[in-house]
Scaffold this motif. Sequence first.
Motif, short mmCIF file in Angstrom:
data_model
loop_
_atom_site.label_atom_id
_atom_site.label_comp_id
_atom_site.label_asym_id
_atom_site.label_seq_id
_atom_site.Cartn_x
_atom_site.Cartn_y
_atom_site.Cartn_z
N PHE A 24 0.07 4.88 66.70
CA PHE A 24 0.35 4.01 65.31
C PHE A 24 0.14 5.13 64.35
CE2 PHE A 24 -0.22 0.98 68.38
CZ PHE A 24 -0.57 -0.20 67.90
N GLU A 25 1.06 4.51 63.19
CA GLU A 25 0.91 5.54 61.93
C GLU A 25 0.82 4.46 60.90
OE1 GLU A 25 4.66 7.83 61.79
OE2 GLU A 25 4.50 8.98 63.60
N LEU A 26 0.10 4.77 59.78
CA LEU A 26 -0.02 3.79 58.70
C LEU A 26 0.87 3.91 57.98
CD1 LEU A 26 -3.54 5.09 57.51
CD2 LEU A 26 -3.13 2.90 58.22
N THR A 27 1.37 2.36 57.43
CA THR A 27 2.37 2.38 56.54
C THR A 27 1.75 2.58 55.06
OG1 THR A 27 1.74 0.00 56.37
CG2 THR A 27 3.38 0.61 57.73
N ALA A 28 2.39 2.39 54.10
CA ALA A 28 1.82 2.32 52.55
C ALA A 28 0.54 1.30 52.37
CB ALA A 28 2.97 2.49 51.58
N LYS A 29 1.11 0.24 52.98
CA LYS A 29 0.17 -0.92 52.76
C LYS A 29 -1.11 -0.65 53.40
CE LYS A 29 2.52 -3.80 49.95
NZ LYS A 29 1.88 -4.30 48.69
N GLY A 30 -1.00 0.04 54.55
CA GLY A 30 -2.15 0.41 55.41
C GLY A 30 -2.97 1.44 54.86
N GLN A 31 -2.16 2.36 54.10
CA GLN A 31 -3.16 3.26 53.57
C GLN A 31 -3.68 2.91 52.25
OE1 GLN A 31 0.06 6.41 52.22
NE2 GLN A 31 0.10 6.96 54.27
N GLU A 32 -3.29 1.83 51.57
CA GLU A 32 -4.11 1.01 50.57
C GLU A 32 -5.22 0.10 51.07
OE1 GLU A 32 -1.47 -1.54 48.15
OE2 GLU A 32 0.18 -0.07 48.16
N LEU A 33 -5.29 -0.21 52.39
CA LEU A 33 -6.31 -0.94 52.61
C LEU A 33 -7.55 -0.04 53.17
CD1 LEU A 33 -7.41 -3.55 53.88
CD2 LEU A 33 -6.02 -3.22 56.06
N VAL A 34 -7.22 1.31 53.51
CA VAL A 34 -8.30 2.09 54.10
C VAL A 34 -9.56 2.19 53.30
CG1 VAL A 34 -8.93 4.47 54.79
CG2 VAL A 34 -6.92 3.63 55.45
N PRO A 35 -9.59 2.31 51.90
CA PRO A 35 -10.73 2.73 50.99
C PRO A 35 -11.45 1.11 50.98
CG PRO A 35 -8.69 2.75 49.80
CD PRO A 35 -8.12 2.91 51.28
N PHE A 36 -10.66 0.10 50.99
CA PHE A 36 -11.47 -1.32 51.04
C PHE A 36 -12.12 -1.49 52.60
CE2 PHE A 36 -7.68 -2.39 48.13
CZ PHE A 36 -8.53 -2.67 46.86
N ALA A 37 -11.76 -1.07 53.65
CA ALA A 37 -12.00 -1.45 54.70
C ALA A 37 -13.48 -0.31 54.96
CB ALA A 37 -11.28 -1.04 55.96
N GLU A 38 -13.09 0.94 54.50
CA GLU A 38 -14.34 1.88 54.56
C GLU A 38 -15.51 1.44 53.65
OE1 GLU A 38 -12.97 5.54 53.98
OE2 GLU A 38 -12.59 5.83 56.11
N GLU A 39 -15.22 0.70 52.43
CA GLU A 39 -16.29 0.28 51.48
C GLU A 39 -17.11 -0.91 52.48
OE1 GLU A 39 -18.73 -0.13 48.15
OE2 GLU A 39 -17.74 1.24 48.93
N ILE A 40 -16.45 -1.77 53.03
CA ILE A 40 -17.08 -2.94 53.75
C ILE A 40 -17.94 -2.47 54.64
CG2 ILE A 40 -16.40 -4.75 55.03
CD1 ILE A 40 -14.20 -5.53 53.16
N GLU A 41 -17.34 -1.41 55.42
CA GLU A 41 -18.08 -0.84 56.61
C GLU A 41 -19.32 -0.25 55.99
OE1 GLU A 41 -16.69 2.09 60.19
OE2 GLU A 41 -16.50 3.00 58.18
N SER A 42 -19.19 0.49 55.02
CA SER A 42 -20.25 1.21 54.43
C SER A 42 -21.44 0.28 54.22
CB SER A 42 -19.82 1.91 53.17
OG SER A 42 -21.14 2.63 52.59
N ARG A 43 -21.25 -1.04 53.49
CA ARG A 43 -21.88 -1.91 53.01
C ARG A 43 -22.71 -2.38 54.25
NH1 ARG A 43 -18.99 -4.65 47.95
NH2 ARG A 43 -18.83 -2.73 46.58
N TRP A 44 -21.88 -2.72 55.34
CA TRP A 44 -22.40 -3.49 56.48
C TRP A 44 -23.32 -2.76 57.11
CZ3 TRP A 44 -23.72 -7.43 59.03
CH2 TRP A 44 -24.07 -7.49 60.33
N LEU A 45 -22.98 -1.28 57.20
CA LEU A 45 -24.03 -0.09 57.98
C LEU A 45 -25.42 -0.14 57.19
CD1 LEU A 45 -21.74 2.56 58.59
CD2 LEU A 45 -22.86 1.01 60.32
N VAL A 46 -25.36 -0.33 55.76
CA VAL A 46 -26.49 -0.21 54.91
C VAL A 46 -27.20 -1.54 55.10
CG1 VAL A 46 -27.65 0.14 52.62
CG2 VAL A 46 -25.62 1.55 53.38
N ALA A 47 -26.65 -2.52 55.00
CA ALA A 47 -27.38 -3.61 55.02
C ALA A 47 -27.96 -3.96 56.38
CB ALA A 47 -26.24 -4.69 55.11
N ALA A 48 -27.27 -3.50 57.54
CA ALA A 48 -27.75 -3.97 58.87
C ALA A 48 -28.85 -3.12 59.02
CB ALA A 48 -26.52 -3.52 59.86
#
Length: 307
Positions: free
Chosen positions: A68-92
């Motif tokens: 699998f290779e990221l599209t341009a839209k996929g690359q835009e999504l990465v920082p949003f997804a990582e921010e949500i992951e980060s907040r979830w890890l801290v909250a958990a």
Amino acid sequence: MIEESDFGAAFVSGDWNDLKYFLAMVRHGRLTAAARQLGVNHSTVERRITALEKALSAKLFERPPSGFELTAKGQELVPFAEEIESRWLVAASEISGADVTLSGSVRIGAPDGLGMYFLARRLADLSVRYPELDLELVAMPQVLNPSKREADIAVGFTRPMQGHLTSRKLTDYTLSLYATTGYLEACGAPGDVTELRGSSMIGYIKDLIFVKELDYLSDIDAGLQPRLTSTNIVAQQIMALQGHGIAVLPDFMARQSPELQLVLPDVKLTRSYYISYSNSLANLLRIRTVIDAMMDWVREARQQLLR
């Protein structure tokens, strides 16, 4: 371009849990590897990514045979997804109380020499101090990648240039030439660098040197060719301890083997270790605690690390 408000709105009818499948694919690039990390089968990963693409009305990956290779839209999504992951890890961690008692696990990846001769004993002592903290040391020549969740904290020979990582220098360290007294008496001690060419040298396997910083012999003399080689610095030290030649070893390792004698004291190399970790883990107390401890250890051992 995906806006943050659009991203959130897309999940009114979607599933936030699909993001972990997206990030696993970003980090591993192949269905089988992502599925292995998540503990599911590859069809589940593909199904969840397809559902995420439908929720966002955007194609996130191209799917060539190579992976699998990221599209341009996929690359835009990465920082949003990582921010949500980060907040979830801290909250958990905060909600479960894991960080209050410093429980949970931290995996540390480190080069074999540093891991076995420097970190292992100190991490064991740290585990006594925090008995509910599970510490995993992966000591191997190949550097692990925190972006792919191969380790929570990784030590390498260079500063990572890719991935959403925090990185800083851990420490400098020096390396010198070492051999046993028996070898030097039997084969003769070289008087200068040029005479090393007639010695039995020990080093890395040339075509398996994955970073140029490990090509020690070439930095000493471009004409040096090792007779005994290994991908592992500890194996090289053992070869030298058996009296089979001269090896370039970190001084902090060689000092722990009194059988080894310094050869050509004026020849010295300096290298660096860099510590890195995912931005999404930076706020976790257990991660910060281990990183702070490692920084304290190298400061306290400066004379041991530098000749």
